[in-house]
Every structure is written in C-alpha cells, then in structure tokens.
Scaffold this motif. Structure first.
Motif, PDB file in Angstrom:
ATOM      1  N   TRP A  46       0.838  -1.207   0.000  1.00 38.59           N
ATOM      2  CA  TRP A  46       0.000   0.000   0.000  1.00 38.59           C
ATOM      3  C   TRP A  46       0.871   1.254   0.000  1.00 38.59           C
ATOM      4  CZ3 TRP A  46      -1.029   3.508   4.205  1.00 38.59           C
ATOM      5  CH2 TRP A  46      -2.048   4.422   3.941  1.00 38.59           C
ATOM      6  N   SER A  51      -3.015   1.202  -6.022  1.00 42.09           N
ATOM      7  CA  SER A  51      -4.152   0.578  -5.335  1.00 42.09           C
ATOM      8  C   SER A  51      -4.492  -0.791  -5.918  1.00 42.09           C
ATOM      9  CB  SER A  51      -5.373   1.491  -5.384  1.00 42.09           C
ATOM     10  OG  SER A  51      -5.782   1.705  -6.718  1.00 42.09           O
ATOM     11  N   TYR A  54      -2.191  -3.278  -4.346  1.00 43.23           N
ATOM     12  CA  TYR A  54      -2.575  -3.480  -2.947  1.00 43.23           C
ATOM     13  C   TYR A  54      -3.784  -4.406  -2.855  1.00 43.23           C
ATOM     14  CZ  TYR A  54      -4.478  -2.513   1.661  1.00 43.23           C
ATOM     15  OH  TYR A  54      -4.999  -2.639   2.916  1.00 43.23           O
ATOM     16  N   ARG A  55      -4.792  -4.165  -3.669  1.00 40.39           N
ATOM     17  CA  ARG A  55      -5.983  -5.020  -3.640  1.00 40.39           C
ATOM     18  C   ARG A  55      -5.635  -6.455  -4.027  1.00 40.39           C
ATOM     19  NH1 ARG A  55      -8.831  -0.327  -5.579  1.00 40.39           N
ATOM     20  NH2 ARG A  55      -8.401  -0.990  -7.710  1.00 40.39           N
TER      21      ARG A  55
END
Length: 75
Positions: A46, A51, A54-55
């Motif tokens: 993160w 993003s 990160y997801r």
C-alpha cells in the motif's frame, strides 16, 4: 507510596481486557478477520505501490489465510 487500584479502575481494566480478547478472537477466527490480517500484511505494498497492486496483494493474502485455516487441525 504505591498507588491503589480502585474498584472502578479495576472494572475498566477488566472491560478493556475483555474487549481486546473479543477483538483478537474475531480477527484470528473469522473471514472478516482474515481480511483485516491480509490488509495489515500488505501495508508495505500500500505504501510503495498503486491501489490495484494493494488489492491484489490483500486478496491473495486473504485466500492464503483462509486456506491455512482450512488445513490446520483444531486442537
């Protein structure tokens, strides 16, 4: 002089300890908790990435945690 613990303070300490144990039980045993642990494990992603990465990391880690729980024999 040693400070004394009043009954009111002891009650607050007991309530906080019970809440901490309940939160720990939820995090360590539920699917929601697996998601929380996965997000914590991916904190570095993160910070250093976008993003989507990160997801993806969080989804992968969550599945790993759930898979490990399925294969861990309960005592």
């Amino acid at each position: 002089m040693i400070p004394q613990i009043t009954p009111k303070l002891a009650g607050w300490i007991a309530a906080l300890a019970a809440a901490a144990l309940a939160i720990a039980a939820v995090v360590l045993t539920t699917d929601l908790g697996a998601g929380i642990l996965a997000r914590v494990r991916c904190a570095g992603v993160w910070i250093t990435s976008d993003s989507m990465s990160y997801r993806a990391c969080a989804d992968f880690e969550r599945e790993q945690i759930l898979e490990q729980r399925r294969h861990t024999p309960e005592d």
